[in-house]
Scaffold this active site. Sequence first.
Site, short mmCIF file in Angstrom:
data_model
loop_
_atom_site.label_atom_id
_atom_site.label_comp_id
_atom_site.label_asym_id
_atom_site.label_seq_id
_atom_site.Cartn_x
_atom_site.Cartn_y
_atom_site.Cartn_z
CB CYS B 84 -0.95 -0.01 1.19
SG CYS B 84 -1.90 -1.54 1.26
CG HIS B 336 -6.42 1.75 0.41
ND1 HIS B 336 -5.27 2.32 -0.11
CD2 HIS B 336 -6.00 0.67 1.13
CE1 HIS B 336 -4.22 1.61 0.29
NE2 HIS B 336 -4.63 0.61 1.04
#
Lengths: 123, 389
Positions: B84, B336
Amino acid sequence: MSDTLPDPLTHAEWTAALRDGRLLGQRCGACGNETAAPKAACNECGSREIETVELPTEGTVYTETTIAVAPAAFEGGYRVAVIDLGTEGNARVTARLESDADIGDAVAFSDVLEVDEPVPVFG
Amino acid sequence: MHQARIVGVGMTNFGVHDRPLPELFSSAAFDAMDDAGVDAPAIESFYLGNAMGGQTERDTHLAPTLASHIGLAGIPCQRYEDACATSSNAFKHAVRAVEAGQHDIVLVGGVERCTPTTGLDTPEMTSVFASASHRQYEQPTGLSFPGVFGLLTTRHMHEYGTTEEDLAAVAVKNHRHGTYNPRAQFGSETTVEEVLESPIVASPFHLFDCCPFSDGAAAVVVANEEAAADLSSESVAVSGVGHATDTIPLADKADFTATQSARDAADQAYEQAGVGPDDVDVVELHDCFTGAEVLAIEALGFFEDGEGGPAAANGETALGGRIPVNPSGGLKAKGHPIGATGVAQLVELTEHLRGEAGERQVEGARRGLAHNLGGDAGTTIVSILEVDA
Ligand SMILES: [Zn+2]
């Protein structure tokens, strides 16, 4: 038993030992750090002087989670925990937890679960 | 050493995007280039973040593919993958290249699709995300990514008395912020009761403690001080970037609640910028799960260890509070899309420092901090932006 311990400890040797009901790990000869997930060198100090050790099969729950939404190939509704094995070198192992034990509760290596690869089950 | 500056920003709405990665990315890239006032020939290098295109879309070697789609073929292009933290790592390398004088103007961006538009359902996508945990010693246990943060957060609750209500308050706060952000995936408020009544994904996290699956793209143009001065756009200085890692698997970390890589990355960024936590006006941080925000505000030095739990419920991290955290809505409400997340945080901060953040503007913001975490707290990149360096 130390004369029977594989050196170096590979993933294949680690899983073979699991199936025999034994939990193997490593201790760093330079700094004393221990791991239940074998490596080619110590992740604390970088030393390659690491010896294979027989780890305790009893410990306490360090932390846990219940997985409801599971990755493909798994059926949700199981617990995963990190077990503190109480050794001087601070060895911990990630395992399935098949009991309602909470953080700090005593648990023991009781079984091996094979979905993908063998993993230790504590309860 | 040169002073790197962000001279242009762009991002797509986060949510569901039913178009190929090059088309999705081009929107963000052109917005950033137009905002900067630079044309393709001025871009000397392209730094791309994409974490999972190979697994989710059977699409690799993406940097030159995307560059070709937006008229940048021929220049050096490189793709970064750090779970991420992917596009923050692309940004770090772009900044270092500009600081070193290797390039004058570069494009940095990220793109990812994680919703069912990829053809993958929730268990399959959960499995792709889980591939960032250790292949031999974590994945076989069935550990999911919510589970990884469940392990960290459960320990924090045990050590410090952090409650499920404390966690839910983070979601409530970030959803409220998201209502002020037209690009956010979730534009509606939620309540503590609604969070606690939503189904468990991985304890202690309910569905509303978790960020959604998202598609999106974000881009920034980074230039040195001389190139920035020649442009008419309002630029902000990149005054510090820190980057640190911690041991994988999780079980080998010395301390589960410290998220040590965030502390180390923050120390580096604060030192480079010559500032401390008290000097920061606005924060965009990696709240992939509500518990991650609690751990992060402690690791970044905004709260003492163990005191991050009640921060959202007390209003300290809300817009108008002592230290506004995630005015964009964060990953929780904004969304996200893995590879776009880090750069999107920088887009948000740049808009605050320019005074262009609309209803969610942190008044008078002159210094912003971004915290982008990858994997099981294995990678963290902390960046500090300032109106004047
Ligand atoms: Zn060592």
